[in-house]
Design a protein around this motif. Structure first.
Motif, PDB file in Angstrom:
ATOM      1  N   SER A  41       0.842  -1.193   0.000  1.00 13.11           N
ATOM      2  CA  SER A  41       0.000   0.000   0.000  1.00 13.11           C
ATOM      3  C   SER A  41       0.871   1.234   0.000  1.00 13.11           C
ATOM      4  O   SER A  41       2.055   1.179   0.355  1.00 13.11           O
ATOM      5  N   ALA A  42       0.279   2.365  -0.378  1.00 13.31           N
ATOM      6  CA  ALA A  42       1.011   3.623  -0.437  1.00 13.31           C
ATOM      7  C   ALA A  42       1.526   4.012   0.944  1.00 13.31           C
ATOM      8  O   ALA A  42       2.662   4.460   1.094  1.00 13.31           O
ATOM      9  N   PHE A  43       0.686   3.808   1.968  1.00 16.39           N
ATOM     10  CA  PHE A  43       1.116   4.211   3.303  1.00 16.39           C
ATOM     11  C   PHE A  43       2.278   3.350   3.774  1.00 16.39           C
ATOM     12  O   PHE A  43       3.251   3.852   4.352  1.00 16.39           O
ATOM     13  N   ALA A  44       2.190   2.047   3.511  1.00 15.80           N
ATOM     14  CA  ALA A  44       3.283   1.144   3.889  1.00 15.80           C
ATOM     15  C   ALA A  44       4.562   1.554   3.167  1.00 15.80           C
ATOM     16  O   ALA A  44       5.635   1.637   3.769  1.00 15.80           O
ATOM     17  N   ALA A  45       4.451   1.841   1.862  1.00  9.95           N
ATOM     18  CA  ALA A  45       5.618   2.253   1.076  1.00  9.95           C
ATOM     19  C   ALA A  45       6.240   3.508   1.677  1.00  9.95           C
ATOM     20  O   ALA A  45       7.467   3.649   1.735  1.00  9.95           O
ATOM     21  N   ASN A  46       5.395   4.401   2.160  1.00  4.28           N
ATOM     22  CA  ASN A  46       5.863   5.658   2.734  1.00  4.28           C
ATOM     23  C   ASN A  46       6.681   5.433   4.009  1.00  4.28           C
ATOM     24  O   ASN A  46       7.741   6.029   4.185  1.00  4.28           O
ATOM     25  N   THR A  47       6.255   4.500   4.874  1.00  6.59           N
ATOM     26  CA  THR A  47       7.059   4.264   6.080  1.00  6.59           C
ATOM     27  C   THR A  47       8.322   3.468   5.744  1.00  6.59           C
ATOM     28  O   THR A  47       9.365   3.681   6.346  1.00  6.59           O
ATOM     29  N   GLN A  48       8.206   2.571   4.754  1.00  5.79           N
ATOM     30  CA  GLN A  48       9.404   1.841   4.318  1.00  5.79           C
ATOM     31  C   GLN A  48      10.429   2.814   3.746  1.00  5.79           C
ATOM     32  O   GLN A  48      11.641   2.674   3.977  1.00  5.79           O
ATOM     33  N   ALA A  49       9.941   3.798   2.987  1.00  2.00           N
ATOM     34  CA  ALA A  49      10.830   4.758   2.335  1.00  2.00           C
ATOM     35  C   ALA A  49      11.611   5.571   3.369  1.00  2.00           C
ATOM     36  O   ALA A  49      12.806   5.828   3.205  1.00  2.00           O
ATOM     37  N   LYS A  50      10.936   5.961   4.463  1.00  2.00           N
ATOM     38  CA  LYS A  50      11.624   6.723   5.506  1.00  2.00           C
ATOM     39  C   LYS A  50      12.683   5.865   6.189  1.00  2.00           C
ATOM     40  O   LYS A  50      13.801   6.324   6.465  1.00  2.00           O
ATOM     41  N   ALA A  51      12.329   4.598   6.457  1.00  2.00           N
ATOM     42  CA  ALA A  51      13.297   3.683   7.069  1.00  2.00           C
ATOM     43  C   ALA A  51      14.495   3.488   6.149  1.00  2.00           C
ATOM     44  O   ALA A  51      15.652   3.508   6.586  1.00  2.00           O
ATOM     45  N   CYS A  52      14.202   3.325   4.854  1.00  2.00           N
ATOM     46  CA  CYS A  52      15.256   3.084   3.866  1.00  2.00           C
ATOM     47  C   CYS A  52      16.160   4.312   3.739  1.00  2.00           C
ATOM     48  O   CYS A  52      17.394   4.192   3.737  1.00  2.00           O
ATOM     49  N   ALA A  53      15.574   5.506   3.675  1.00  2.00           N
ATOM     50  CA  ALA A  53      16.370   6.733   3.541  1.00  2.00           C
ATOM     51  C   ALA A  53      17.257   6.926   4.767  1.00  2.00           C
ATOM     52  O   ALA A  53      18.438   7.284   4.646  1.00  2.00           O
ATOM     53  N   ALA A  54      16.699   6.658   5.948  1.00  2.00           N
ATOM     54  CA  ALA A  54      17.494   6.794   7.175  1.00  2.00           C
ATOM     55  C   ALA A  54      18.660   5.811   7.155  1.00  2.00           C
ATOM     56  O   ALA A  54      19.785   6.153   7.552  1.00  2.00           O
ATOM     57  N   ALA A  55      18.396   4.579   6.675  1.00  3.50           N
ATOM     58  CA  ALA A  55      19.454   3.561   6.617  1.00  3.50           C
ATOM     59  C   ALA A  55      20.542   3.972   5.624  1.00  3.50           C
ATOM     60  O   ALA A  55      21.735   3.778   5.885  1.00  3.50           O
TER      61      ALA A  55
END
Lengths: 116, 426
Positions: free
Chosen positions: B333-347
């Motif tokens: 889902s878009a919302f899931a992708a959005n939290t994954q994206a923040k985790a990924c960018a931080a990593a």
């Protein structure tokens, strides 16, 4: 002010899936499904009032007028009851399907089976 | 959902300053290049978060977003367009603020190839982009041959409308020209696929349109599954709002849709053929084609990733997120992708600045519309474990809620959409 969610009287939708023809002595699958909420009579609405029980309590299948399969159902049966069972093709004839609902309503379907 | 605060980002930057080993970017060049492929929600949020976290941590990042489309129509809320409750303009957005506000380079081209060893991406126009870290967020593709006869030509007759845009417009036009008393059939794929409740939301909102303009029309759902998320909430809503209009047939009854007859406008299952006036085929899915071509996907079609950093378990240095990733219990889902994206960018920022990646905060937030003033919501929290991403908590709207509660959820959904798309494109 809170307003109640009203559920109008629904119409159960019965379905049957069987082959149009079968060889003599062949076993064939019969799949039956009825769109029905199987309201248990145990739930309450948002005003705390009990929602009356309304379930399919019996299913009967007749082949050439004779009962060949039947099921009694109770509150624990899930919504949209699906049943698959097998019959042996003997003679060409009519398969009749009946779903009996609380309150006495009966839903019926018929299928012609050609035995070759 | 927990958000990054200035203080947390500051501490990440301080950690970078204390690191003993010189980070790789300091050795190589002054600016680390991060290329993001795909301008959907996952790609946009990653690019913007990289710009924000990068600036806050002192890492100088050169962020490029590769996306051939000029405008993005959100899949989420596109069923409201089918219902006639939103115009297509209100769910379509451009990318200009990503470069204007965050300094992200937008490359309006399609990525064709990924050279994982050489750390290069080839674009359709012949250009080659070198990267230090690559993020691949291509969304979904349809599994070729999964439904016999359903090819690109068939998509124009039986739209999928599972990538929002022209397909959504086409489906709406077909629904508009369907006669009253006609049948609209939807083929729903087996799990996993993009946005689990969306096929049923679509049935609900098309029924909302039919109820006003074609009250004798019917909707038939041929499912590839035997049950689905929020099923009791949907069936209750269908009985209340659209009695007798929507019928759902599980895979155990039909055997699932295996083929289409495009000319005859029919969905074909092992036992029977179902003819309809308008047919919506939502095909079985896999990770987007670029992920397949780059060798990031497994046999099942999805990309295995580290549950905390979203780094590919196949190609180190490449991150995959959003619908294309195998994110365990998280829905596509878009919302899931959005939290994954923040985790990924931080990593990624952590890796480039030589600090330990923070613990990711993964969550889901889903609104589902049942009628114009009747919506339900679910909120879920996930945790990254050694075995993958697991569900740790979930709250879902209940049966028997008052109409007032449901109206409130609908208002919350609209507020959420404005805020969410504002953050994406504003």
């Amino acid at each position: 002010m809170s307003d109640r969610m009203i559920t109008p009287n629904f119409t159960p939708l019965p379905r049957v899936q069987i082959p149009a023809s079968a060889r003599h002595d062949e076993q064939f699958a019969v799949k039956i499904l009825i769109t029905h909420p199987m309201e248990t009579g145990l739930r309450k609405d948002s005003f705390g009032e009990v929602i009356p029980r309304r379930i399919i309590n019996t299913f009967i299948c007749r082949y050439g007028g004779e009962v060949v399969f039947s099921v009694d159902m109770h509150e624990a049966v899930s919504a949209n009851p699906f049943i698959e069972f097998f019959l042996r093709a003997t003679d060409s004839g009519t398969l009749e399907f009946e779903w009996h609902e609380d309150g006495g309503a009966i839903m019926r379907l018929q299928h012609q089976l050609t035995v070759t | 959902m927990k958000r990054w605060t200035r203080r947390q980002i500051g501490s990440l930057a301080a950690g970078a300053g204390l690191a003993v080993a010189a980070p790789r970017i300091a050795r190589a060049r002054s600016r680390a290049r991060v290329v993001v492929l795909g301008g959907g929600v996952g790609g946009i949020v990653t690019a913007r978060a990289l710009a924000t976290f990068g600036a806050a941590s002192g890492a100088k990042l050169d962020v490029t977003l590769v996306e051939p489309k000029r405008r993005y129509t959100t899949c989420f809320f596109s069923n409201l367009y089918l219902a006639g409750l939103r115009s297509i303009e209100t769910i379509s957005f451009g990318y200009k603020n990503l470069s204007a506000r965050d300094g992200i380079n937008i490359s309006p081209d399609a990525a064709l190839s990924v050279d994982a060893d050489g750390r290069k991406v080839g674009l359709r126009n012949g250009a080659v982009l070198s990267y230090d870290r690559l993020v691949v967020a291509p969304g979904i593709a349809f599994r070729p041959g999964a439904i016999e006869g359903y090819d690109e030509a068939a998509e124009q007759i039986m739209p999928h409308a599972w990538n929002a845009g022209l397909q959504t417009l086409l489906l709406r036009r077909q629904l508009e020209s369907m006669p009253d008393g006609g049948l609209f059939a939807i083929a729903v794929p087996p799990n996993p696929y993009r946005c689990p409740p969306a096929p049923y939301e679509r049935a609900s909102l098309v029924a909302y349109y039919f109820k006003q303009f074609k009250p004798r029309a019917k909707i038939l759902i041929l499912d590839g599954k035997d049950s689905y998320f929020e099923q009791d909430l949907f069936e209750d809503a269908w009985r209340r709002h659209y009695p007798g209009m929507i019928e759902w047939l599980p895979a155990q009854f039909t055997g699932g849709v295996k083929a289409v007859d495009v000319k005859g406008k029919a969905l074909i299952t092992p036992g029977q053929s179902y003819k309809a006036d308008v047919v919506n085929v939502i095909p079985p899915q896999m990770a987007g084609l670029l992920a397949q071509r780059a060798g990031l996907a497994q046999e099942q079609g999805w990309c295995p990733v580290d549950p905390a950093t979203f780094e590919s378990s196949i190609h180190p240095g490449i991150h995959v997120l959003g619908d294309a990733a195998d994110a365990g219990a998280m829905p596509k889902s878009a919302f899931a992708a959005n939290t994954q994206a923040k985790a990924c960018a931080a990593a990624i920022v952590a890796v480039l600045t030589g600090v330990k990646a923070p613990v990711p905060h993964l969550s889901g937030n889903c609104y589902t519309m049942l009628a114009a003033a009747d919506a339900v919501a679910s909120t879920s929290v996930f945790k990254a474990t050694e075995a993958g991403i697991a569900l740790s908590d979930i709250a879902v709207s209940k049966l028997g809620e008052s109409a007032e509660t449901r109206r409130g959820t609908m208002q919350a959904a609209n507020t959420w959409y404005a805020a969410f798309t504002g953050k994406l494109f504003g």
